[in-house]
Design a protein around this motif. Structure first.
Motif, short mmCIF file in Angstrom:
data_model
loop_
_atom_site.label_atom_id
_atom_site.label_comp_id
_atom_site.label_asym_id
_atom_site.label_seq_id
_atom_site.Cartn_x
_atom_site.Cartn_y
_atom_site.Cartn_z
N SER A 1 0.82 -1.37 -0.15
CA SER A 1 0.02 -0.06 -0.03
C SER A 1 0.83 1.32 -0.05
CB SER A 1 -0.82 0.11 1.40
OG SER A 1 -1.77 -1.22 1.26
N GLY A 2 2.14 1.20 0.00
CA GLY A 2 3.16 2.23 0.09
C GLY A 2 3.27 2.89 1.32
N ASN A 3 2.92 2.18 2.47
CA ASN A 3 3.05 2.52 3.72
C ASN A 3 4.47 1.74 4.47
OD1 ASN A 3 2.97 3.47 6.66
ND2 ASN A 3 1.17 2.25 6.77
N PHE A 4 5.51 2.57 4.55
CA PHE A 4 6.68 1.88 5.04
C PHE A 4 6.99 2.33 6.52
CE2 PHE A 4 7.28 2.45 0.43
CZ PHE A 4 7.46 1.27 0.02
N LYS A 5 6.10 3.25 7.12
CA LYS A 5 6.51 3.72 8.55
C LYS A 5 6.21 2.40 9.38
CE LYS A 5 5.57 7.29 11.58
NZ LYS A 5 4.73 8.78 11.82
N LYS A 6 5.08 1.67 9.80
CA LYS A 6 4.55 0.68 10.32
C LYS A 6 5.42 -0.37 10.16
CE LYS A 6 -0.21 1.78 11.22
NZ LYS A 6 -1.57 1.46 11.29
N PRO A 7 5.79 -1.04 8.94
CA PRO A 7 6.79 -2.17 8.85
C PRO A 7 8.22 -1.73 9.43
CG PRO A 7 5.61 -1.86 7.12
CD PRO A 7 5.55 -0.69 7.70
N ALA A 8 8.63 -0.67 9.12
CA ALA A 8 10.07 -0.14 9.75
C ALA A 8 10.08 -0.18 11.19
CB ALA A 8 10.41 1.26 9.05
N HIS A 9 8.95 0.30 11.75
CA HIS A 9 8.74 0.37 13.11
C HIS A 9 8.96 -1.09 13.85
CE1 HIS A 9 8.38 2.50 16.87
NE2 HIS A 9 7.20 1.63 17.26
N PHE A 10 8.18 -1.90 12.90
CA PHE A 10 7.82 -3.16 13.55
C PHE A 10 9.28 -3.82 13.35
CE2 PHE A 10 7.21 -7.79 12.56
CZ PHE A 10 6.35 -7.99 13.61
N ILE A 11 10.12 -3.64 12.45
CA ILE A 11 11.25 -4.54 12.46
C ILE A 11 12.09 -3.93 13.68
CG2 ILE A 11 13.23 -4.91 11.19
CD1 ILE A 11 11.24 -4.89 8.42
N TYR A 12 12.02 -2.71 13.67
CA TYR A 12 12.96 -2.04 14.71
C TYR A 12 12.61 -2.48 15.95
CZ TYR A 12 14.41 1.68 17.79
OH TYR A 12 15.20 2.37 18.84
N CYS A 13 11.35 -2.70 16.30
CA CYS A 13 11.01 -3.00 17.72
C CYS A 13 11.34 -4.60 17.86
CB CYS A 13 9.46 -2.64 17.95
SG CYS A 13 9.24 -0.93 18.07
#
Length: 343
Positions: A25-37
């Motif tokens: 969907s073009g939303n990278f903020k949540k996936p990036a935050h998920f991987i970081y956490c």
């Protein structure tokens, strides 16, 4: 082999929910935050999931639930939107998943849509579980546009006779219609999210209705049907109450043995295959309505607390020696609560 396949399926489901759908969907903020956490959780002992008690009461009086205040022993409270936002600000550096409920029905919180939206804007994946009594068409639209990632719709029976004794205070026909309407509204709005899970807690009353709920799940095109094992809050009930409740609700279907977490031992319930260590002690926290951070989702009385995230950020006390000691004791199941936890 069965465990390996189950684990692969679980990882694939997590990848789809937390990464793939947002990326497409073009939303990278949540996936990036998920991987970081996830990295912080795996290597640095930080929690990735927080249950937030947006209020501590419910609109139902289910007989096996610990929420009624005669059991819980805490004053009735509703979390303000201001306090909720402050909590999100104070946990977002480590937490990637927020469940805005604990001892409550989340739709009772008047600002639930705004709460979900604020967490979502901060890159946090949000999930709600609802009894669907208050899930009107208007509320369905509010939840969908809020940025909600996942919703668990609880339907613990496929008839009035199996559902209403277990979900005391709810009307089967109304709840079923609300669930159907939510799925229709989501389809009409055309979004990929929220993921929809239909939850069916297996009881003695509904154990013969599994084919019917599977058919319903297919008709509604839900993302997942979860047949969940019946659990009793041992910490909240005395021996006589446990015996009576198990007689009423504990399933005995021979073809669903893997979904029954207890075995009868001389009239007393015994948890099968209890793990020696608790794998949730580090990864999950519960934030009560007053901001206190409890270590466990079974701690409905708020007796095992690390600190308060309305007073200071989680990072200021999570790694303190006393907090780490509490966590390690919980991992080893050394607290009285741990001895009777059915997780």
């Amino acid at each position: 082999m069965k465990k390996i396949i189950s684990k692969i399926k679980r990882l694939a489901y997590v990848f789809k929910r937390h990464i793939l759908t947002d990326v497409l969907s073009g939303n990278f903020k949540k996936p990036a935050h998920f991987i970081y956490c996830a990295v912080k959780t795996k290597f640095f002992d930080w929690p990735y999931l927080a249950m937030i008690e947006t209020c501590n009461f419910c609109n139902l009086k289910c007989p096996t639930c610990t929420t009624p205040h005669a059991k819980m022993g805490r004053p009735k409270a509703m979390m303000s939107l201001e306090n909720y936002k402050k909590i999100i600000d104070n946990i977002k550096s480590s937490v990637s998943v927020v469940l805005p409920w604990f001892s409550n029905e989340p739709l009772l919180a008047p600002h639930i849509g705004e709460m979900i939206k604020y967490a979502s804007q901060n890159g946090i994946y949000t999930v709600i579980s609802t009894n669907a009594v208050l899930l009107t068409k208007e509320k369905s639209r509010e939840l969908i546009v809020s940025g909600l990632d996942e919703i668990i719709l609880c339907l613990d029976g496929m008839s009035k006779e199996s559902y209403e004794p277990f979900r005391e205070g709810a009307e089967f026909d109304k709840v079923l219609e609300n669930i159907k309407n939510f799925c229709r509204v989501k389809e009409e709005m055309g979004g990929r999210k929220p993921f929809v899970e239909l939850q069916f807690i297996l009881t003695k009353l509904n154990q013969n209705e599994i084919p019917e709920v599977k058919k319903l799940a297919k008709e509604l095109k839900v993302d997942r049907l979860r047949i969940k094992s019946f659990a009793l809050g041992e910490y909240a009930y005395n021996e006589e109450e446990r015996k009576n409740l198990s007689e009423r609700f504990l399933p005995d279907a021979s073809n669903q043995v893997d979904k029954i977490r207890y075995e009868k031992n001389g009239g007393e319930l015994k948890i099968k295959n209890r793990k020696k260590n608790c794998d949730l002690a580090s990864s999950n926290i519960v934030i009560l309505a007053d901001g206190k951070v409890s270590m466990c989702c079974y701690d409905y009385k708020g007796q095992y607390v690390y600190g308060n995230v309305l007073e200071k950020p989680l990072k200021d006390f999570w790694r303190l020696p006393e907090a780490r000691d509490k966590r390690n004791k919980a991992k080893r199941r050394e607290y009285p609560l741990c001895k009777i936890c059915a997780n």
